[in-house]
Write a protein that holds these residues in place. Structure first.
Motif, PDB file in Angstrom:
ATOM      1  N   PHE A 294       0.850  -1.193   0.000  1.00  0.00           N
ATOM      2  CA  PHE A 294       0.000   0.000   0.000  1.00  0.00           C
ATOM      3  C   PHE A 294       0.887   1.246   0.000  1.00  0.00           C
ATOM      4  N   LYS A 295       0.567   2.184  -0.859  1.00  0.00           N
ATOM      5  CA  LYS A 295       1.400   3.376  -0.992  1.00  0.00           C
ATOM      6  C   LYS A 295       1.170   4.329   0.179  1.00  0.00           C
ATOM      7  N   ASP A 296       2.264   4.691   0.815  1.00  0.00           N
ATOM      8  CA  ASP A 296       2.252   5.616   1.933  1.00  0.00           C
ATOM      9  C   ASP A 296       2.569   7.021   1.415  1.00  0.00           C
ATOM     10  N   ILE A 297       2.510   8.012   2.303  1.00  0.00           N
ATOM     11  CA  ILE A 297       2.720   9.408   1.912  1.00  0.00           C
ATOM     12  C   ILE A 297       3.808  10.018   2.786  1.00  0.00           C
ATOM     13  N   TYR A 308      11.761  30.142  11.086  1.00  0.00           N
ATOM     14  CA  TYR A 308      10.381  29.770  11.402  1.00  0.00           C
ATOM     15  C   TYR A 308       9.976  28.457  10.714  1.00  0.00           C
ATOM     16  N   GLY A 309      10.911  27.853   9.995  1.00  0.00           N
ATOM     17  CA  GLY A 309      10.581  26.651   9.232  1.00  0.00           C
ATOM     18  C   GLY A 309      10.951  25.345   9.897  1.00  0.00           C
ATOM     19  N   LYS A 310      11.121  25.365  11.211  1.00  0.00           N
ATOM     20  CA  LYS A 310      11.482  24.121  11.911  1.00  0.00           C
ATOM     21  C   LYS A 310      10.224  23.288  12.144  1.00  0.00           C
ATOM     22  N   GLU A 311       9.680  22.849  11.047  1.00  0.00           N
ATOM     23  CA  GLU A 311       8.453  22.051  11.072  1.00  0.00           C
ATOM     24  C   GLU A 311       8.800  20.594  10.789  1.00  0.00           C
ATOM     25  N   PRO A 312       8.119  19.660  11.420  1.00  0.00           N
ATOM     26  CA  PRO A 312       8.433  18.247  11.187  1.00  0.00           C
ATOM     27  C   PRO A 312       7.872  17.765   9.854  1.00  0.00           C
ATOM     28  N   ASN A 313       8.598  16.874   9.210  1.00  0.00           N
ATOM     29  CA  ASN A 313       8.016  16.134   8.097  1.00  0.00           C
ATOM     30  C   ASN A 313       7.087  15.071   8.676  1.00  0.00           C
ATOM     31  N   SER A 314       6.284  14.453   7.833  1.00  0.00           N
ATOM     32  CA  SER A 314       5.390  13.383   8.295  1.00  0.00           C
ATOM     33  C   SER A 314       5.472  12.188   7.361  1.00  0.00           C
ATOM     34  N   LEU A 315       5.605  11.007   7.944  1.00  0.00           N
ATOM     35  CA  LEU A 315       5.422   9.760   7.205  1.00  0.00           C
ATOM     36  C   LEU A 315       4.046   9.230   7.569  1.00  0.00           C
ATOM     37  N   LEU A 316       3.179   9.114   6.574  1.00  0.00           N
ATOM     38  CA  LEU A 316       1.797   8.695   6.796  1.00  0.00           C
ATOM     39  C   LEU A 316       1.599   7.283   6.259  1.00  0.00           C
ATOM     40  N   LYS A 317       1.382   6.367   7.168  1.00  0.00           N
ATOM     41  CA  LYS A 317       1.191   4.963   6.799  1.00  0.00           C
ATOM     42  C   LYS A 317      -0.202   4.749   6.226  1.00  0.00           C
ATOM     43  N   ASN A 318      -0.252   4.123   5.059  1.00  0.00           N
ATOM     44  CA  ASN A 318      -1.516   3.722   4.448  1.00  0.00           C
ATOM     45  C   ASN A 318      -1.973   2.440   5.134  1.00  0.00           C
ATOM     46  N   ASN A 319      -3.094   2.524   5.850  1.00  0.00           N
ATOM     47  CA  ASN A 319      -3.577   1.376   6.617  1.00  0.00           C
ATOM     48  C   ASN A 319      -4.320   0.353   5.773  1.00  0.00           C
ATOM     49  N   GLY A 320      -4.517   0.665   4.492  1.00  0.00           N
ATOM     50  CA  GLY A 320      -5.180  -0.278   3.600  1.00  0.00           C
ATOM     51  C   GLY A 320      -6.679  -0.291   3.721  1.00  0.00           C
ATOM     52  N   ASP A 321      -7.234   0.579   4.580  1.00  0.00           N
ATOM     53  CA  ASP A 321      -8.682   0.629   4.775  1.00  0.00           C
ATOM     54  C   ASP A 321      -9.243   2.027   4.479  1.00  0.00           C
ATOM     55  N   GLY A 322      -8.448   2.831   3.758  1.00  0.00           N
ATOM     56  CA  GLY A 322      -8.884   4.190   3.433  1.00  0.00           C
ATOM     57  C   GLY A 322      -8.430   5.233   4.426  1.00  0.00           C
ATOM     58  N   THR A 323      -7.675   4.813   5.456  1.00  0.00           N
ATOM     59  CA  THR A 323      -7.182   5.771   6.449  1.00  0.00           C
ATOM     60  C   THR A 323      -5.653   5.774   6.463  1.00  0.00           C
ATOM     61  N   PHE A 324      -5.109   6.847   7.021  1.00  0.00           N
ATOM     62  CA  PHE A 324      -3.658   7.001   7.117  1.00  0.00           C
ATOM     63  C   PHE A 324      -3.289   7.342   8.553  1.00  0.00           C
ATOM     64  N   SER A 325      -2.171   6.793   9.020  1.00  0.00           N
ATOM     65  CA  SER A 325      -1.691   7.057  10.377  1.00  0.00           C
ATOM     66  C   SER A 325      -0.316   7.705  10.318  1.00  0.00           C
ATOM     67  N   ASP A 326      -0.127   8.761  11.119  1.00  0.00           N
ATOM     68  CA  ASP A 326       1.179   9.393  11.206  1.00  0.00           C
ATOM     69  C   ASP A 326       2.099   8.506  12.051  1.00  0.00           C
ATOM     70  N   VAL A 327       3.162   7.998  11.421  1.00  0.00           N
ATOM     71  CA  VAL A 327       4.091   7.094  12.112  1.00  0.00           C
ATOM     72  C   VAL A 327       5.493   7.698  12.168  1.00  0.00           C
ATOM     73  N   THR A 328       5.572   9.020  11.993  1.00  0.00           N
ATOM     74  CA  THR A 328       6.865   9.693  11.896  1.00  0.00           C
ATOM     75  C   THR A 328       7.766   9.391  13.089  1.00  0.00           C
ATOM     76  N   LYS A 329       7.247   9.592  14.268  1.00  0.00           N
ATOM     77  CA  LYS A 329       8.061   9.447  15.476  1.00  0.00           C
ATOM     78  C   LYS A 329       8.448   7.996  15.709  1.00  0.00           C
ATOM     79  N   GLU A 330       7.490   7.107  15.610  1.00  0.00           N
ATOM     80  CA  GLU A 330       7.793   5.707  15.897  1.00  0.00           C
ATOM     81  C   GLU A 330       8.735   5.099  14.863  1.00  0.00           C
ATOM     82  N   CYS A 331       8.783   5.705  13.664  1.00  0.00           N
ATOM     83  CA  CYS A 331       9.688   5.204  12.629  1.00  0.00           C
ATOM     84  C   CYS A 331      11.080   5.820  12.720  1.00  0.00           C
TER      85      CYS A 331
END
Length: 741
Positions: A294-297, A308-331
């Motif tokens: 499943f393609k993640d984002i 002012y640009g010290k913003e975090p990137n995000s890795l969004l896991k595709n859960n395969g059910d139409g939803t996405f979870s932010d897994v940035t920190k745990e990854c």
């Protein structure tokens, strides 16, 4: 001021929205809370991209102005800030008041305020016509047909103001360009433009005739209205149809997810997917970091904002059910650096995708080195850029990866505003660490000191070796000035030029920009490539602009003529949108066999938000094609880095087309499925796939034109997929759920 109180109320509501959205009940609460906190910290008059804070600051100073000159300056600053907020009428009122108080001998001050009046007038015209009464031809250069303004008042005021400016300074090319654009908007270019002020030929066909594309975004609900952002066109639910995900760099605007229903309509899943609550992101790209199919984002944040640009990137896991979870920190990917560019590849050939991130160092006071996160093969990553030898420090705006020397190892190229180019050759794994060597000088690229932005590896001439495209982004005047100068035949140096480097097959490159017809002014931000005419040669499209409202210059499209030359087809293709262009994606969204172009529009300020466009390809000829989706087994499952060679006979002559599996340019993402034009051939005689990791080559023969096939690494047969063709122009195809914010 009443408008100030109203604006401050809006800001407070936005901040409260973060708090209300970011409850512990939301699955992505931690990232939502973090983004909300950062949004509040960025509310500062020192942040040039926070007009709300600047407005409050200037207003507070105005009450204590010591003299008339200070009052004029502060009101001028307030008016300019109101423009950034989209309050053109209020900005105009203040500027008119200020300009009447400035004596004519203070020409520089008078000119600055008068130019803002002219811009405000143009913006009023755009808002009343291109935004409130948007058509598929709105703001498409040269403006014609449905793009002509029904309400002429804004443009007429702009014309009056620019003519006054030019009466004082006839060589003001910025004002001359914008004056000619204003005349276009009322249908009076070129005949209505005073002779001495006319820039000739702006409505002329550009070099090579093609069938015009049509912007159908509003027709099918893909005209999301937001600020600058990224785009991904790909299949996120594995049903065979291409979906669209976009982002906005504003931390008050969430992502937008339009699921393709396979029948000519799209459904808005932004809220239910969890993406709407995840805000910000100037650029986004797809990956499959955990090899689950499943393609993640991956969301990139903080670009251009400096401290002012010290913003975090995000890795969004595709859960395969139409939803996405932010897994940035745990990854293990959580970091705080301004960026908008990254590239996913398997740099150590272990079958798992890694990610290289190009960060922006804008001052010597604070360093933001590039990062290389290597997959631990369990869904987590370790940062190793320094140990690997690629922790470059520069104002990085574009990165791309590819195997330029055909040694089976993926290399990295970095494009920067500082003018430094960096080509890092992958030396393979030594002592359990992937190693890179800077070979920029040896490769023949180091002499180019121009500041550049988007970049990519590609094989533009189909010789089996990756070439390099870099787009210049260096200027000391407004983009309108450069557009006028080029149109009038004046020299502009290397500012905004395209640079094409041909691979010489020996580890070096040569600059062929001029001989290939690409020594042109573009000033690309978003950019990508695809094959619009199915001839097997890659064409390209550039989204242009910068934050200034004066940067009213068209996006550009270039057609590849058999790998021997590129021609500008912007005018005849009708794709020259004058608004700010960002994430670009080439994809066959209607499944009719030719690639369309989707682009995320809009600028850096809320007042410069604009509707996204989908330029529908009408079909340029009867050339044929195949679609190829690959699945890695030993290689990473998304097959990124796989090399494809397609051989066929066209008019009795054998030829080959080469592709590397990736999502295209460094600002905007194409599908990972490869759409490959094969000209007039009816059959692909040989399809070869060289897989990453093993280097093994699989060959399949006699693939028929028009087939959509999937191949799994190691399989002996192809899987044919049946995808419905849809017609976006049918009257019955209307918006179901996807619509502008």
């Amino acid at each position: 001021m009443k408008f100030l109180l109203s604006r401050m109320t809006t800001v407070l509501c936005v901040l409260l929205l973060f708090v209300s959205c970011s409850t512990d009940k939301h699955p992505n609460a931690e990232m939502i809370n973090l983004l909300g906190s950062i949004a509040q910290s960025e509310y500062s008059s020192g942040n040039s991209f926070c007009p709300e804070a600047k407005l409050a600051y200037f207003d507070s100073l105005l009450h204590h102005a010591a003299n008339a000159a200070d009052s004029n300056f502060l009101e001028f600053s307030i008016a300019r800030t109101l423009l950034e907020l989209g309050e053109e009428e209020k900005a105009m009122q203040i500027s008119d008041r200020v300009v009447r108080r400035i004596p004519e001998y203070e020409w520089s001050h008078l000119q600055a305020v008068t130019k803002d009046i002219a811009i405000a007038s143009l913006r009023i015209g755009e808002r009343k016509n291109c935004i409130k009464n948007h058509t598929g031809e709105s703001c498409v250069f040269p403006i014609a047909g449905g793009g002509i303004h029904a309400d002429r008042n804004g443009s007429l005021k702009a014309i009056e103001t620019y003519e006054k400016l030019l009466s004082y300074e006839p060589n003001d090319l910025e004002s001359k360009w914008l004056l000619n654009i204003a005349y276009m908007t009322i249908g009076e270019y070129p005949h209505g433009v005073p002779g001495k002020l006319l820039i000739k030929g702006l409505d002329a066909d550009t070099a090579y005739s093609v069938k015009p594309f049509t912007d159908v975004a509003a027709r099918i609900g893909l005209n999301t209205n937001n600020m600058a952002g990224g785009s991904i066109v790909d299949d996120f639910n594995n049903d065979g149809y291409l979906d669209i995900i976009t982002s906005s760099w504003g931390l008050a605007q969430g992502m937008h997810y339009c699921r393709n229903n396979g029948n000519g309509t799209f459904t808005d899943l932004s809220v239910v997917s969890g993406l709407r609550a995840l805000t910000g992101g100037l650029n986004i790209m797809q990956t499959d970091y955990n090899n689950d199919g499943f393609k993640d984002i991956f969301v990139l944040r903080g670009a251009w904002k400096g401290k002012y640009g010290k913003e975090p990137n995000s890795l969004l896991k595709n859960n395969g059910d139409g939803t996405f979870s932010d897994v940035t920190k745990e990854c293990g990917l959580l970091s705080f650096h301004p960026t908008q560019t990254a590239t996913w590849a398997d740099f150590n050939n272990d079958g798992w995708l890694d990610v290289f991130i190009g960060n922006e160092t804008s001052t010597a006071d604070e360093m933001h080195p590039c990062e290389l996160f290597m997959s631990n093969k369990n869904g987590t990553f370790t940062e190793v850029a320094t140990a690997a030898g690629c922790a470059a420090i520069a104002f990085v705006k574009g990165v791309t990866s590819g195997d330029y020397d055909n040694d089976g190892l993926t290399d990295i190229f970095i494009s920067t505003l500082n003018g430094k180019k960096m080509l890092f050759r992958n030396e393979g794994v030594k002592d359990n660490m992937v190693r890179f060597t800077d070979v920029t000088a040896q490769a023949g690229i180091a002499a180019n000191k121009t500041g550049t932005f988007p970049t990519w590896f590609w094989d533009y001439d189909n010789d089996g070796w990756l070439d390099l495209l870099i787009s210049g982004y260096e200027f000391n005047r407004s983009l309108a000035w450069y557009a006028a100068a080029e149109a009038m035949g004046q020299s502009v140096g290397n500012s905004g030029k395209l640079f094409l480097y041909r691979n010489k097959h020996d580890g070096t490159f040569e600059d062929v920009s001029a001989s290939m017809g690409l020594n042109r002014v573009v000033f690309a931000m978003g950019a990508n490539f695809g094959d619009i005419d199915n001839d097997g040669y890659l064409d390209m499209y550039f989204g242009t602009g910068n934050p200034l409202y004066q940067s009213l210059v068209p996006n550009k499209m270039f057609r590849n003529l058999g790998g021997s030359r590129f021609v500008d087809i912007t005018t005849t293709a009708r794709v020259g949108n004058l608004q700010k262009g960002h994430g670009v994606s080439f994809a066959d969204l209607d499944n009719d066999g030719d690639e369309d172009v989707y682009i995320d529009m809009g600028g850096a300020y809320i007042g410069d938000a604009y509707e996204n466009s989908l330029y529908l390809n009408p079909g340029q000829n009867d050339n044929r094609w195949i679609n190829l989706t690959l699945e890695g087994v030993t290689a990473n499952r998304a097959a990124i880095g796989a090399k494809v060679k397609v051989t066929f006979k066209e008019n009795g002559k054998e030829r080959s087309v080469y592709r590397d599996v990736n999502s295209g340019g460094s600002f905007g993402s194409n599908p990972l499925t490869q759409h490959i034009g094969i000209g007039q051939a009816a059959v692909v005689e040989s399809l070869e796939i060289k897989w990453p990791v093993t280097g093994k080559v699989q060959e399949f023969r006699n693939i028929h034109a028009g087939e959509d096939i999937a191949i799994r690494e190691g399989a002996t047969t192809v899987v044919k997929r049946a995808i419905n063709r849809v017609d976006f122009m049918l009257a019955g195809n209307r918006v179901i759920g996807c619509s502008p914010f």
